[in-house]
Write an enzyme that holds these catalytic residues in place. Structure first.
Site, PDB file in Angstrom:
ATOM      1  N   GLU A 198       0.799  -1.243   0.000  1.00  0.00           N
ATOM      2  CA  GLU A 198       0.000   0.000   0.000  1.00  0.00           C
ATOM      3  C   GLU A 198       0.824   1.281   0.000  1.00  0.00           C
ATOM      4  O   GLU A 198       0.527   2.214   0.738  1.00  0.00           O
ATOM      5  CB  GLU A 198      -0.982  -0.009   1.183  1.00  0.00           C
ATOM      6  CG  GLU A 198      -1.906  -1.215   1.174  1.00  0.00           C
ATOM      7  CD  GLU A 198      -2.879  -1.256   2.359  1.00  0.00           C
ATOM      8  OE1 GLU A 198      -2.772  -0.386   3.242  1.00  0.00           O
ATOM      9  OE2 GLU A 198      -3.735  -2.152   2.377  1.00  0.00           O
ATOM     10  N   ASN A 239       2.170  -5.050  -3.123  1.00  0.00           N
ATOM     11  CA  ASN A 239       0.773  -5.419  -2.860  1.00  0.00           C
ATOM     12  C   ASN A 239      -0.055  -4.163  -2.591  1.00  0.00           C
ATOM     13  O   ASN A 239       0.397  -3.263  -1.897  1.00  0.00           O
ATOM     14  CB  ASN A 239       0.761  -6.330  -1.613  1.00  0.00           C
ATOM     15  CG  ASN A 239      -0.564  -7.025  -1.376  1.00  0.00           C
ATOM     16  OD1 ASN A 239      -1.085  -7.698  -2.266  1.00  0.00           O
ATOM     17  ND2 ASN A 239      -1.119  -6.876  -0.184  1.00  0.00           N
ATOM     18  N   HIS A 275     -10.463  -6.229  -2.011  1.00  0.00           N
ATOM     19  CA  HIS A 275     -11.508  -6.152  -0.984  1.00  0.00           C
ATOM     20  C   HIS A 275     -12.711  -5.508  -1.677  1.00  0.00           C
ATOM     21  O   HIS A 275     -12.793  -4.295  -1.790  1.00  0.00           O
ATOM     22  CB  HIS A 275     -11.028  -5.318   0.204  1.00  0.00           C
ATOM     23  CG  HIS A 275      -9.851  -5.925   0.904  1.00  0.00           C
ATOM     24  ND1 HIS A 275      -9.962  -7.099   1.630  1.00  0.00           N
ATOM     25  CD2 HIS A 275      -8.551  -5.557   0.981  1.00  0.00           C
ATOM     26  CE1 HIS A 275      -8.773  -7.408   2.128  1.00  0.00           C
ATOM     27  NE2 HIS A 275      -7.903  -6.491   1.745  1.00  0.00           N
ATOM     28  N   GLU A 305      -5.963 -10.704  -1.361  1.00  0.00           N
ATOM     29  CA  GLU A 305      -6.760 -10.500  -0.136  1.00  0.00           C
ATOM     30  C   GLU A 305      -8.254 -10.447  -0.447  1.00  0.00           C
ATOM     31  O   GLU A 305      -8.988  -9.607   0.063  1.00  0.00           O
ATOM     32  CB  GLU A 305      -6.334  -9.202   0.573  1.00  0.00           C
ATOM     33  CG  GLU A 305      -4.856  -9.136   0.894  1.00  0.00           C
ATOM     34  CD  GLU A 305      -4.452  -7.912   1.706  1.00  0.00           C
ATOM     35  OE1 GLU A 305      -5.356  -7.198   2.212  1.00  0.00           O
ATOM     36  OE2 GLU A 305      -3.249  -7.659   1.832  1.00  0.00           O
ATOM     37  N   ASP A 307     -12.094 -10.505  -0.642  1.00  0.00           N
ATOM     38  CA  ASP A 307     -13.358 -10.698   0.068  1.00  0.00           C
ATOM     39  C   ASP A 307     -14.412  -9.844  -0.634  1.00  0.00           C
ATOM     40  O   ASP A 307     -14.080  -8.893  -1.325  1.00  0.00           O
ATOM     41  CB  ASP A 307     -13.294 -10.428   1.577  1.00  0.00           C
ATOM     42  CG  ASP A 307     -12.491  -9.207   1.978  1.00  0.00           C
ATOM     43  OD1 ASP A 307     -12.543  -8.198   1.246  1.00  0.00           O
ATOM     44  OD2 ASP A 307     -11.820  -9.239   3.032  1.00  0.00           O
TER      45      ASP A 307
HETATM   46  C1  XIL Z   1      -6.032  -6.438   8.356  1.00  0.00           C
HETATM   47  C2  XIL Z   1      -6.290  -7.639   9.235  1.00  0.00           C
HETATM   48  O1  XIL Z   1      -7.121  -8.529   8.575  1.00  0.00           O
HETATM   49  C3  XIL Z   1      -6.893  -7.215  10.553  1.00  0.00           C
HETATM   50  O2  XIL Z   1      -6.991  -8.323  11.423  1.00  0.00           O
HETATM   51  C4  XIL Z   1      -6.051  -6.126  11.195  1.00  0.00           C
HETATM   52  O3  XIL Z   1      -6.684  -5.657  12.359  1.00  0.00           O
HETATM   53  C5  XIL Z   1      -5.824  -4.991  10.236  1.00  0.00           C
HETATM   54  O4  XIL Z   1      -5.266  -5.478   9.033  1.00  0.00           O
HETATM   55  N1  XIL Z   1      -4.927  -4.718   3.672  1.00  0.00           N
HETATM   56  C6  XIL Z   1      -3.880  -5.471   4.119  1.00  0.00           C
HETATM   57  C7  XIL Z   1      -4.045  -6.360   5.296  1.00  0.00           C
HETATM   58  O5  XIL Z   1      -2.827  -5.517   3.457  1.00  0.00           O
HETATM   59  O6  XIL Z   1      -2.863  -6.511   6.014  1.00  0.00           O
HETATM   60  C8  XIL Z   1      -5.143  -5.880   6.207  1.00  0.00           C
HETATM   61  O7  XIL Z   1      -5.337  -6.857   7.210  1.00  0.00           O
HETATM   62  C9  XIL Z   1      -6.402  -5.625   5.417  1.00  0.00           C
HETATM   63  C10 XIL Z   1      -6.179  -4.578   4.363  1.00  0.00           C
END
Ligand code: XIL
Length: 836
Positions: A198, A239, A275, A305, A307
């Site tokens: 990020e 990422n 996401h 990641e 969802d």
């Molecule tokens: C999130 C985790 O899932 C949570 O448990 C934590 O509190 C915060 O981070 N992008 C990312 C991940 O790269 O590391 C993040 O994970 C979600 C967003």
């Protein structure tokens, strides 16, 4: 053996897909480094003839028939991909089921938090706490799962000592030490690392972090180089989120990684977090276009990641989960279409443990439910890996979770005989359901629909069938029973099936409006898609030609009149003569009536004049910034002896529309056409929920304000629906009117927008719906829609409201237009996301 083999595959698709393994295979370079592929590569035996996996078992006589896949990992392995999840220490060590399902289903693990810097060094530079990371990594390693580390350099979840108080030298040293220590420790176990996470902000510039402030943009290259020194074999990833399609942020990431590559920095891939919100999810094509350009740089790509939030979708839970399935399917299908896409990892795997609930509100974003059961999304993923094509954008969601039998017969039973899923034959993907040892014609596969269909609503049902005999009639049967009533069996379709090809059965199921005691679909079902339940008003003001041809014209120049010689309903119909080409026919303009990206249900009744028969085709002509596109909505054979309905659904292209026309064409030149009872209605069930919180002013003006300062009053003097509307008074300029902010609720993309207006005094004036967007400090105003309002009745303003992907700081929709001093009413405002 007679009639003992009824196979079923995915419905609603025209092409039979090649067997698995003939679909995208990663390059050898990728394949040899993918553990899952190593085991598969040798016995794949794909000779390129299109029947690689079935090994000539079509006759069902094979000793060792291929069956359905057994797990997600199994499906992914066949696709030469890895499938993964983020893993949390808590449930892994306290919930046996969590671990069981994880090990059974997935072959790629990312520690969700345990390998973040702040987890490894929660206090001071001297102390390391590897316990949770070790536990997760050892468990995965022990289970033969591949592992990705996450995330070495990130601005979140940092140790308390990584602050702006460090000098650049100290920060570099601290960062190097961290990278070296962690990467080396897991060198034998971790195959890939998210090195930088990020680093690009939402406005597409480099994110303002302690690393950028202290070290400048060079910290990225430095981090990759240090990680490479610590493990020469690990694949090193950049990422990020919101880079799933081509957009300003992904452009920035693309430029960033391109410059890193040019500078010889050892970056190996890009991770796309994804996401997603279901109502806002990208199409397969848009993802493929974006992933491909990164792959073309020689980089690997992965979905890192995934969802999919469903909270803001409209409809009941079954519908939401069916839409979520489509999105999961699309994402996996996109990965399958990009050779260098090596994995799809979800951020968790069970709805019981997802970060979404605490960050975005309660939701069900993953592929297993809270009881660790496979959700429709799970089947979407399996289907994606097995090469089943995803639904085209705008297709009503399939309410059957297991519709393709790629992973067995879950949710299905046989009404006699033996049901199994077989990999010997498939319509799409690699498997179908088979009922063998049948002793009666009524025996076949059965699926209970009670939990998914909606009482009182129509559903389109379809399935593909095949038998082991030369020719047998196969029926698609629905059995319904209302509580306290008796079974009602309806044959939805019947076709002659053969052993040579798949045949499609399709029909409409009208689910009774009662409490259902049983709805059972017999025989060869697969897709059950809700028919549009909520249709908007007919956009065609003069649908039946009773008073003439107002609003209609002859497309391509034929003559259009209203005729009493024939009528489908009423006394008259439209009549087209002097047709000199097949494409000529009655036409109606939809520009300003239908919205870009909207999905519509169209129907018209057609009849020919004179003798014979010919095609009657409903066509949509859309002009996008001047470029014409033609799409067939539906086609039937029309005759001169009776009226025939031609009906279908269409989605207006998501573009800047400069023209939009629907017309009826098809019969040979010289044949006169009748047309009657035309309707074009928007499918409101394809829309997201209304973003306007108080759309009807029933309890006041909460959430609304007078744009430019006029007075707003909720009033019972007029109401379009309900008891109240809002009245705007004291307007001192044309642009003043009722306004509401969408800033906190809208997401980038197209929305169907609508509002009803009425003037308070006897005059006529145009009222416009306007969107004000402020991006980078600059105000932009766009007219969403306009209509001529009067004081005699309510007028609807409709249009497409497009939210720019520029991180707006202000986003206001308001109604304006009439001269200063003219009061007007507003009611029933809706802004709803259009399904992609
Ligand atoms: C999130 C985790 O899932 C949570 O448990 C934590 O509190 C915060 O981070 N992008 C990312 C991940 O790269 O590391 C993040 O994970 C979600 C967003």
């Amino acid at each position: 053996m007679r009639f003992d083999h009824v196979g079923i595959g995915l419905a609603a698709w025209i092409s039979v897909q090649g067997q698995l393994g003939c679909a995208a295979r990663p390059s050898d370079e990728l394949a040899t480094e993918t553990r899952a592929v190593d085991e598969e590569a040798d016995d794949d035996g794909n000779d390129g003839d299109g029947d690689c996996e079935d090994g000539g078992c079509d006759d069902g006589d094979c000793e060792d028939e291929p069956g359905a896949v057994e797990s997600l990992a199994d499906a992914a392995e066949r696709a030469h991909r890895l499938v993964g999840a983020a893993v949390a220490f808590g449930p892994l060590t306290t919930e046996p089921t969590y671990r069981e399902v994880l090990e059974r289903e997935l072959d790629y693990i990312t520690p969700e938090n345990a390998t973040k810097w702040g987890s490894l060094q929660p206090e001071d530079p001297q102390h390391w706490s590897f316990e949770e990371a070790d536990t997760i990594i050892d468990a995965a390693d022990g289970a033969g799962q591949a592992i990705k580390g996450h995330a070495l350099v990130w601005h979140n979840q940092l140790p308390p000592f990584v602050t702006d108080d460090l000098t650049p030298e100290q920060l570099t040293q601290t960062m190097h030490r961290h990278i070296r220590k962690v990467v080396r420790r897991y060198r034998k176990q971790i195959r890939a690392w998210d090195v930088v996470n990020e680093a690009v902000a939402d406005d597409a510039t480099l994110r303002d972090t302690v690393f950028l402030r202290k070290l400048g943009p060079g910290y990225l290259a430095d981090a990759f180089r240090e990680a490479h020194r610590a493990d020469r074999k690990a694949v090193l990833y950049y990422n990020d989120y919101s880079i799933d399609v081509i957009n300003p942020k992904s452009d920035a990431v693309y430029a960033l990684v391109q410059s890193l590559l040019e500078a010889g920095v050892p970056i190996g891939g890009v991770g796309f977090q994804m996401h997603l919100e279901a109502q806002n999810a990208p199409t397969t094509e848009a993802m493929v276009a974006n992933l491909s350009r990164f792959a073309a740089l020689g980089l690997r790509v992965n979905i890192s990641e995934l969802d999919v939030r469903v909270r803001l979708l409209s409809g009941d839970m079954a519908t939401k989960l069916a839409v979520q399935k489509q999105v999961y399917h699309r994402v996996v299908a996109a990965c399958m279409q990009v050779e260098r896409c090596e994995s799809v990892t979800a951020w968790g795997f069970t709805d019981l443990h997802s970060w979404i609930d605490s960050f975005f509100g309660a939701d069900d974003p993953l592929e297993f439910d809270e009881q660790y059961r496979r959700k429709p999304a799970y089947h979407g993923m399996v289907d994606g890996f097995l090469g089943v094509p995803p639904d085209a954008a705008g297709t009503a969601p399939n309410l059957v979770a297991n519709s393709t039998f790629e992973i067995g017969t879950d949710g299905w039973v046989a009404s006699g005989g033996t049901l199994d899923a077989t990999g010997t034959i498939a319509h799409t993907g690699a498997s179908s359901a088979r009922v063998s040892a049948r002793t009666a014609g009524s025996q076949g596969p059965v699926h209970d629909l009670r939990a998914v269909v909606q009482p009182g609503r129509g559903h389109d049902v379809s399935a593909w069938a095949r038998v082991s005999a030369p020719a047998e009639t196969v029926r698609l049967v629905a059995k319904t029973r209302c509580e306290g009533g008796s079974d009602l069996s309806t044959t939805l379709d019947s076709e002659v099936a053969t052993d040579a090809a798949w045949v499609e059965l399709s029909g409409e199921l009208a689910v009774p409006a009662c409490t259902l005691a049983g709805v059972t679909l017999y025989v060869d079902d697969v897709a059950v898609r809700p028919q549009p339940g909520d249709l908007g008003p007919n956009l065609i003001a003069n649908p039946d030609f009773e008073t003439g041809t107002a609003g209609w014209f002859g497309f391509g120049g034929p003559t259009l009149t209203a005729s009493t010689a024939q009528a489908h309903g009423g006394l008259q119909s439209g009549f087209v003569t002097n047709r000199t080409a097949t494409f000529q026919g009655p036409a109606h303009d939809l520009l300003g009536l239908a919205v870009a990206g909207g999905t519509y249900q169209a129907s018209a009744w057609a009849r020919l004049d004179g003798a014979g028969s010919g095609p009657a085709t409903l066509t949509l002509k859309a002009s996008c910034s001047g470029a014409d596109q033609f799409g067939q909505i539906a086609s039937v054979t029309a005759t001169s002896t009776e009226w025939t309905e031609v009906a279908g659904r269409f989605t207006v292209p998501s573009c800047t529309l400069t023209g939009l026309t629907i017309y009826l064409e098809g019969p040979p030149a010289g044949v006169n056409q009748y047309i009657d009872d035309v309707s074009v209605r928007q499918d409101l069930s394809m829309l997201g929920s209304n973003l306007v919180a108080n759309p009807g002013f029933e309890s006041g003006t909460t959430g609304w304000f007078g744009f430019g300062g006029p007075t707003l009053t909720a009033t019972a003097a007029q109401a379009h629906t309900g008891a109240q509307s809002v009245l705007v008074t004291n307007r001192t300029a044309t642009f003043q009117g009722p306004a509401t902010s969408l800033l906190s609720v809208a997401t980038p993309g197209a929305h169907a927008a609508s509002g009803w207006v009425r003037l308070a005094s006897a005059t006529a004036a145009q009222v416009r719906m306007t969107l004000k967007t402020t991006c980078g400090g600059v105000d932009q105003f766009a007219t969403v829609g306009a209509a001529n309002a009067t004081d005699a009745g309510w007028t609807q303003i409709t249009g497409t409201l497009t939210v720019a992907d520029c991180a707006p700081t202000d986003l206001v929709v308001y109604f304006e237009g009439p001269a200063a001093g003219i009061d007007f009413y507003l009611d029933d405002v809706a802004v709803q996301k259009l399904a992609p």
